[in-house]
Design an enzyme around this catalytic site. Sequence first.
Site, PDB file in Angstrom:
ATOM      1  N   HIS A  96      36.876  29.708  70.888  1.00  0.00           N
ATOM      2  CA  HIS A  96      36.132  29.887  69.639  1.00  0.00           C
ATOM      3  C   HIS A  96      37.125  30.423  68.610  1.00  0.00           C
ATOM      4  CE1 HIS A  96      33.292  31.894  66.880  1.00  0.00           C
ATOM      5  NE2 HIS A  96      32.367  31.098  67.376  1.00  0.00           N
TER       6      HIS A  96
ATOM      7  N   ASP B 258      36.918  36.601  76.663  1.00  0.00           N
ATOM      8  CA  ASP B 258      35.886  36.514  75.633  1.00  0.00           C
ATOM      9  C   ASP B 258      34.583  36.146  76.348  1.00  0.00           C
ATOM     10  OD1 ASP B 258      34.106  35.788  73.710  1.00  0.00           O
ATOM     11  OD2 ASP B 258      35.365  34.250  72.786  1.00  0.00           O
TER      12      ASP B 258
ATOM     13  N   GLN C 199      29.924  33.874  75.646  1.00  0.00           N
ATOM     14  CA  GLN C 199      29.002  32.903  76.251  1.00  0.00           C
ATOM     15  C   GLN C 199      28.665  33.240  77.702  1.00  0.00           C
ATOM     16  OE1 GLN C 199      27.282  30.644  74.760  1.00  0.00           O
ATOM     17  NE2 GLN C 199      28.335  30.814  72.792  1.00  0.00           N
TER      18      GLN C 199
ATOM     19  N   LYS D   8      23.744  37.488  71.654  1.00  0.00           N
ATOM     20  CA  LYS D   8      23.825  36.361  72.596  1.00  0.00           C
ATOM     21  C   LYS D   8      23.174  36.714  73.932  1.00  0.00           C
ATOM     22  CE  LYS D   8      27.605  34.092  70.562  1.00  0.00           C
ATOM     23  NZ  LYS D   8      27.412  32.959  69.675  1.00  0.00           N
TER      24      LYS D   8
ATOM     25  N   CYS E 208      32.756  26.177  65.424  1.00  0.00           N
ATOM     26  CA  CYS E 208      33.848  27.160  65.336  1.00  0.00           C
ATOM     27  C   CYS E 208      34.862  26.952  66.455  1.00  0.00           C
ATOM     28  CB  CYS E 208      33.321  28.596  65.383  1.00  0.00           C
ATOM     29  SG  CYS E 208      32.132  28.941  64.106  1.00  0.00           S
TER      30      CYS E 208
HETATM   31  N1  PMP Z   1      33.384  33.591  71.317  1.00  0.00           N
HETATM   32  C1  PMP Z   1      32.547  32.617  71.685  1.00  0.00           C
HETATM   33  C2  PMP Z   1      32.876  31.799  72.903  1.00  0.00           C
HETATM   34  C3  PMP Z   1      31.375  32.382  70.976  1.00  0.00           C
HETATM   35  O1  PMP Z   1      30.553  31.419  71.344  1.00  0.00           O
HETATM   36  C4  PMP Z   1      31.104  33.189  69.830  1.00  0.00           C
HETATM   37  C5  PMP Z   1      29.851  32.963  69.004  1.00  0.00           C
HETATM   38  N2  PMP Z   1      29.533  31.628  68.797  1.00  0.00           N
HETATM   39  C6  PMP Z   1      32.003  34.196  69.492  1.00  0.00           C
HETATM   40  C7  PMP Z   1      33.131  34.371  70.261  1.00  0.00           C
HETATM   41  C8  PMP Z   1      31.784  35.088  68.319  1.00  0.00           C
HETATM   42  O2  PMP Z   1      30.628  35.824  68.465  1.00  0.00           O
HETATM   43  P1  PMP Z   1      30.008  36.613  67.213  1.00  0.00           P
HETATM   44  O3  PMP Z   1      29.812  35.592  66.135  1.00  0.00           O
HETATM   45  O4  PMP Z   1      28.726  37.151  67.735  1.00  0.00           O
HETATM   46  O5  PMP Z   1      30.970  37.664  66.827  1.00  0.00           O
END
Ligand code: PMP
Length: 404
Positions: A119, A196, A199, A222, A362
């Site tokens: 991401h 990270d 997910q 999440k 993203c």
């Molecule tokens: N890492 C991953 C794999 C994600 O899916 C996301 C959110 N889509 C994030 C980081 C960032 O999370 P947040 O927008 O809640 O900070």
Amino acid sequence: MNSKAAPLRDEFPLLAAAPELRYLDSAATAQIHRSALDAVVRHETTRRANVLRGTYRLAEAADIAYAQARQTAARFLNAGSTDEIIFTSGATASLNLVAHAFGNTLKAGDRVLISLAEHHSNFVPWQMLRERTGIELNFIPVTSGGELDLVALPRLIDARTRLVAVTQCSNVTGAWTDVAAIVAAAREVGARVLLDGAQGVQHGPQDVQALGVDFYAFSGHKCFGPGGVGVLWGRGELLAKLPPFLTGGGMIASVTPQATTWALPPQRFEAGTPPIAQAVGLAAALDWMMTLDWQQIHARESRLCELLIEGLQRIPTLRLLGPAPSAARAPIVSFEISGLHPHDICQVLDAHQLALRGGHHCAQPLLAALGVEACTRASIALYNDESDVLALLDGLTFALKELR
Ligand code: PMP
């Protein structure tokens, strides 16, 4: 542990109030569980005060609630100590914290290894660090199914590699990372590992000690908790050696015009007023998650995922992205339909009460590696059922007729 069956939509206030809604975007934000919402309201209406500052009873009650939230997060992650839990505003903030605090201990020529499946929030902070310090940034490539191609690992990792920062699970393909292989390779060269977990965390309590990583980042929204809060877990002995990222109130030991000294972790990394009620709400969500039967939930989600993949495979001109259908994956399914833009598909689906996300998610480097600019993503969570999947397949048939 008291294991409960899969929860119903009724336990999620938004879904209970919108019975017609087919929510299939939980990889972006999962719906908040009633216990988390109730905990936020209870906190704000009975214990709202700043933390670690006041001596009156209300402030002490807020302190206790915030400390208990930290304990719950530590239990959920099986952290070695409560002091290893840092509350942040979300996974992005947690990842940036590591990129600055740990990043500031690196020098030009040191290497950081990430993957092309990240991401942007675990990608751009490392590019910025490269600009600031002259580190070398390397990338684990992905297979045609979007999985980390670990065959390349031995040539990408060496004694100069100081950190490997990868996703636990892809937000586009649902592919799980082979964390054990990453940790083993990192340990051989003395590198640290940041996972990270944005997910991963939606799929049950984690065990950071068994995972063997050094940092773990996730967001509350999440995993059925409130927005605006997240966690960074870091190994105690490592956090103790790191400089702060953000500075200001709450993170100091002493301040004079000449110099400032830092508080111990976790306070060192929580400058300013933290997301107090949100942390309390997150703890309620985590507590609730710890009562669930995750084996049963995973089996159910996998069945729904299979049903969806089977249905999608019958749609001509639809290309499924991600690992082979038989591979273990989180219930996230992305696809492209030749000639149709995901935004148009999502708009037609929305008219049928189906909430899905279309775009680059993203993860532009991953999409480029998969040869697409944008895709449509369905993500299934524990409150979805077969009727949601069948409604999506019907909705897509309709979208194809409407848009072609
Ligand atoms: N890492 C991953 C794999 C994600 O899916 C996301 C959110 N889509 C994030 C980081 C960032 O999370 P947040 O927008 O809640 O900070």
